[in-house]
Design a protein around this motif. Structure first.
Motif, PDB file in Angstrom:
ATOM      1  N   ASN A  95      49.236  43.006 -49.741  1.00 14.52           N
ATOM      2  CA  ASN A  95      48.029  42.272 -50.136  1.00 14.52           C
ATOM      3  C   ASN A  95      47.854  40.977 -49.330  1.00 14.52           C
ATOM      4  N   SER A  96      48.576  40.864 -48.214  1.00 14.78           N
ATOM      5  CA  SER A  96      48.444  39.690 -47.358  1.00 14.78           C
ATOM      6  C   SER A  96      47.263  39.862 -46.409  1.00 14.78           C
ATOM      7  N   ILE A  97      46.707  38.761 -45.989  1.00 17.73           N
ATOM      8  CA  ILE A  97      45.533  38.772 -45.112  1.00 17.73           C
ATOM      9  C   ILE A  97      45.986  38.755 -43.661  1.00 17.73           C
ATOM     10  N   PHE A  98      45.454  39.676 -42.888  1.00 19.41           N
ATOM     11  CA  PHE A  98      45.800  39.778 -41.469  1.00 19.41           C
ATOM     12  C   PHE A  98      44.731  39.155 -40.576  1.00 19.41           C
ATOM     13  N   GLY A  99      43.491  39.138 -41.042  1.00 19.45           N
ATOM     14  CA  GLY A  99      42.406  38.574 -40.254  1.00 19.45           C
ATOM     15  C   GLY A  99      41.195  38.318 -41.121  1.00 19.45           C
ATOM     16  N   PHE A 100      40.248  37.562 -40.583  1.00 19.25           N
ATOM     17  CA  PHE A 100      39.051  37.246 -41.361  1.00 19.25           C
ATOM     18  C   PHE A 100      37.894  36.891 -40.426  1.00 19.25           C
ATOM     19  N   ILE A 101      36.712  36.968 -40.993  1.00 22.47           N
ATOM     20  CA  ILE A 101      35.502  36.520 -40.312  1.00 22.47           C
ATOM     21  C   ILE A 101      34.570  35.969 -41.380  1.00 22.47           C
ATOM     22  N   TYR A 102      33.849  34.918 -41.069  1.00 24.83           N
ATOM     23  CA  TYR A 102      32.841  34.473 -42.036  1.00 24.83           C
ATOM     24  C   TYR A 102      31.616  33.905 -41.318  1.00 24.83           C
ATOM     25  N   ALA A 103      30.493  34.046 -42.012  1.00 22.30           N
ATOM     26  CA  ALA A 103      29.212  33.584 -41.472  1.00 22.30           C
ATOM     27  C   ALA A 103      28.528  32.694 -42.498  1.00 22.30           C
ATOM     28  N   GLU A 104      27.781  31.735 -41.998  1.00 24.86           N
ATOM     29  CA  GLU A 104      27.021  30.810 -42.832  1.00 24.86           C
ATOM     30  C   GLU A 104      25.550  30.881 -42.448  1.00 24.86           C
ATOM     31  N   PRO A 105      24.659  30.413 -43.311  1.00 23.69           N
ATOM     32  CA  PRO A 105      23.251  30.334 -42.916  1.00 23.69           C
ATOM     33  C   PRO A 105      23.118  29.467 -41.663  1.00 23.69           C
ATOM     34  N   ALA A 106      22.484  29.981 -40.638  1.00 25.13           N
ATOM     35  CA  ALA A 106      22.399  29.256 -39.364  1.00 25.13           C
ATOM     36  C   ALA A 106      21.713  27.906 -39.534  1.00 25.13           C
ATOM     37  N   GLU A 107      20.737  27.831 -40.433  1.00 27.42           N
ATOM     38  CA  GLU A 107      20.020  26.566 -40.624  1.00 27.42           C
ATOM     39  C   GLU A 107      20.967  25.471 -41.112  1.00 27.42           C
ATOM     40  N   ASN A 108      22.016  25.836 -41.862  1.00 30.17           N
ATOM     41  CA  ASN A 108      23.007  24.849 -42.302  1.00 30.17           C
ATOM     42  C   ASN A 108      23.841  24.352 -41.132  1.00 30.17           C
ATOM     43  N   ILE A 109      24.221  25.261 -40.251  1.00 26.66           N
ATOM     44  CA  ILE A 109      25.052  24.911 -39.100  1.00 26.66           C
ATOM     45  C   ILE A 109      24.314  24.008 -38.123  1.00 26.66           C
ATOM     46  N   TYR A 110      23.046  24.292 -37.902  1.00 24.40           N
ATOM     47  CA  TYR A 110      22.304  23.583 -36.864  1.00 24.40           C
ATOM     48  C   TYR A 110      21.569  22.339 -37.358  1.00 24.40           C
ATOM     49  N   THR A 111      21.754  21.962 -38.599  1.00 24.24           N
ATOM     50  CA  THR A 111      21.056  20.798 -39.137  1.00 24.24           C
ATOM     51  C   THR A 111      21.445  19.539 -38.372  1.00 24.24           C
ATOM     52  N   ASP A 112      20.443  18.773 -37.991  1.00 24.75           N
ATOM     53  CA  ASP A 112      20.690  17.535 -37.249  1.00 24.75           C
ATOM     54  C   ASP A 112      21.322  16.518 -38.182  1.00 24.75           C
ATOM     55  N   SER A 113      22.096  15.616 -37.623  1.00 27.65           N
ATOM     56  CA  SER A 113      22.766  14.590 -38.410  1.00 27.65           C
ATOM     57  C   SER A 113      23.020  13.365 -37.543  1.00 27.65           C
ATOM     58  N   GLU A 114      23.073  12.210 -38.188  1.00 32.88           N
ATOM     59  CA  GLU A 114      23.405  10.993 -37.463  1.00 32.88           C
ATOM     60  C   GLU A 114      24.870  11.008 -37.035  1.00 32.88           C
ATOM     61  N   ASP A 115      25.670  11.777 -37.718  1.00 37.67           N
ATOM     62  CA  ASP A 115      27.087  11.919 -37.373  1.00 37.67           C
ATOM     63  C   ASP A 115      27.205  12.917 -36.227  1.00 37.67           C
ATOM     64  N   GLU A 116      27.631  12.471 -35.051  1.00 35.61           N
ATOM     65  CA  GLU A 116      27.701  13.340 -33.879  1.00 35.61           C
ATOM     66  C   GLU A 116      28.613  14.540 -34.103  1.00 35.61           C
ATOM     67  N   LEU A 117      29.638  14.382 -34.955  1.00 32.85           N
ATOM     68  CA  LEU A 117      30.557  15.481 -35.213  1.00 32.85           C
ATOM     69  C   LEU A 117      29.879  16.620 -35.970  1.00 32.85           C
ATOM     70  N   LEU A 118      28.776  16.297 -36.665  1.00 32.97           N
ATOM     71  CA  LEU A 118      28.059  17.316 -37.429  1.00 32.97           C
ATOM     72  C   LEU A 118      26.791  17.779 -36.716  1.00 32.97           C
ATOM     73  N   ASN A 119      26.533  17.204 -35.565  1.00 32.68           N
ATOM     74  CA  ASN A 119      25.304  17.506 -34.835  1.00 32.68           C
ATOM     75  C   ASN A 119      25.565  18.698 -33.911  1.00 32.68           C
ATOM     76  N   PHE A 120      25.341  19.924 -34.416  1.00 37.61           N
ATOM     77  CA  PHE A 120      25.738  21.130 -33.700  1.00 37.61           C
ATOM     78  C   PHE A 120      24.506  21.924 -33.265  1.00 37.61           C
ATOM     79  N   PHE A 121      24.104  21.765 -31.994  1.00 32.82           N
ATOM     80  CA  PHE A 121      22.967  22.479 -31.426  1.00 32.82           C
ATOM     81  C   PHE A 121      21.715  22.436 -32.321  1.00 32.82           C
ATOM     82  N   PRO A 122      21.243  21.245 -32.703  1.00 35.58           N
ATOM     83  CA  PRO A 122      20.061  21.186 -33.579  1.00 35.58           C
ATOM     84  C   PRO A 122      18.808  21.785 -32.946  1.00 35.58           C
ATOM     85  N   GLU A 123      18.792  21.901 -31.604  1.00 38.78           N
ATOM     86  CA  GLU A 123      17.623  22.494 -30.946  1.00 38.78           C
ATOM     87  C   GLU A 123      17.419  23.949 -31.353  1.00 38.78           C
TER      88      GLU A 123
END
Length: 212
Positions: A95-123
């Motif tokens: 029952n151990s995990i050998f691998g994984f993959i996960y996806a998030e809503p793209a709009e959450n990932i690309y949201t612009d932010s004043e924090d450069e570390l969170l600013n991921f391809f907002p274009e």
């Protein structure tokens, strides 16, 4: 005199063993159950451990992030119904995990932010189909040797779940290491809409956009 490269017979034997190993694994989606907090902790620790082995330095994600990823596989006040999709490859015996993959809503990932570390391809937010696009944030295996066949199986399972949630597209920035970008290009060539190589803080990557 030792051989610099393995013989064709050795490679063939390794491929057979790898295929047998893959066939033993089960692939299943994960959905958070608030009544099973110990399960959440255990799975988050396993994902963190795999990510630690897969990536060097400070490039792997932290334990609290994995807990958040797993919790947000169900609708709640934080995600407003925009849930994550998590797929696990498990060894049914241990029952151990050998691998994984996960996806998030793209709009959450690309949201612009004043924090450069969170600013991921907002274009990329200008994409008219952004609300029906999921972004693959992480994909990792306990060992890289299984990546070829494992990538296809686990990505197909992810696609199946995303379709159930009415997604129409997937985007990701795949590393060129471990043959990941090449595997995706080979196995999902018919689905690729866009493919652009680029540099990143994680090294060379290829941006892919797939239709589901």
């Amino acid at each position: 005199m030792s051989e610099k490269f393995p013989s064709e017979q050795n490679i063939e034997n390794e491929n057979v063993l790898e295929q047998k190993e893959q066939n033993r694994f089960t692939i299943e989606p994960f959905t958070f159950n608030p009544q099973k907090l110990e399960e959440l902790e255990d799975i988050a620790k396993q994902l963190y451990s795999i990510d630690q082995k897969r990536f060097s330095g400070d490039q792997f994600f932290n334990l609290e992030l994995f807990k958040s990823v797993l919790i947000n596989t169900i609708p709640n006040e934080t995600n407003n119904g925009k849930i994550n999709t998590v797929i696990l490859i498990k060894n049914p015996k241990s029952n151990s995990i050998f691998g994984f993959i996960y996806a998030e809503p793209a709009e959450n990932i690309y949201t612009d932010s004043e924090d450069e570390l969170l600013n991921f391809f907002p274009e990329r937010l200008s994409n008219p189909d952004i609300e029906s696009t999921a972004y693959i944030t992480d994909l990792a295996f306990e060992r890289s040797g299984i990546a070829g066949g494992g990538v296809k199986r686990i990505t197909e399972a992810l696609i199946s779940e995303l379709r159930k949630n009415n997604y129409k597209f997937i985007e990701l920035d795949a590393t060129t290491n471990f043959g990941l970008a090449d595997s995706l290009k080979r196995d999902f060539s018919a689905n690729i809409i866009e493919s652009n190589p680029h540099d990143s803080e994680y090294g060379p990557q290829v941006f892919f956009r797939f239709k589901l």
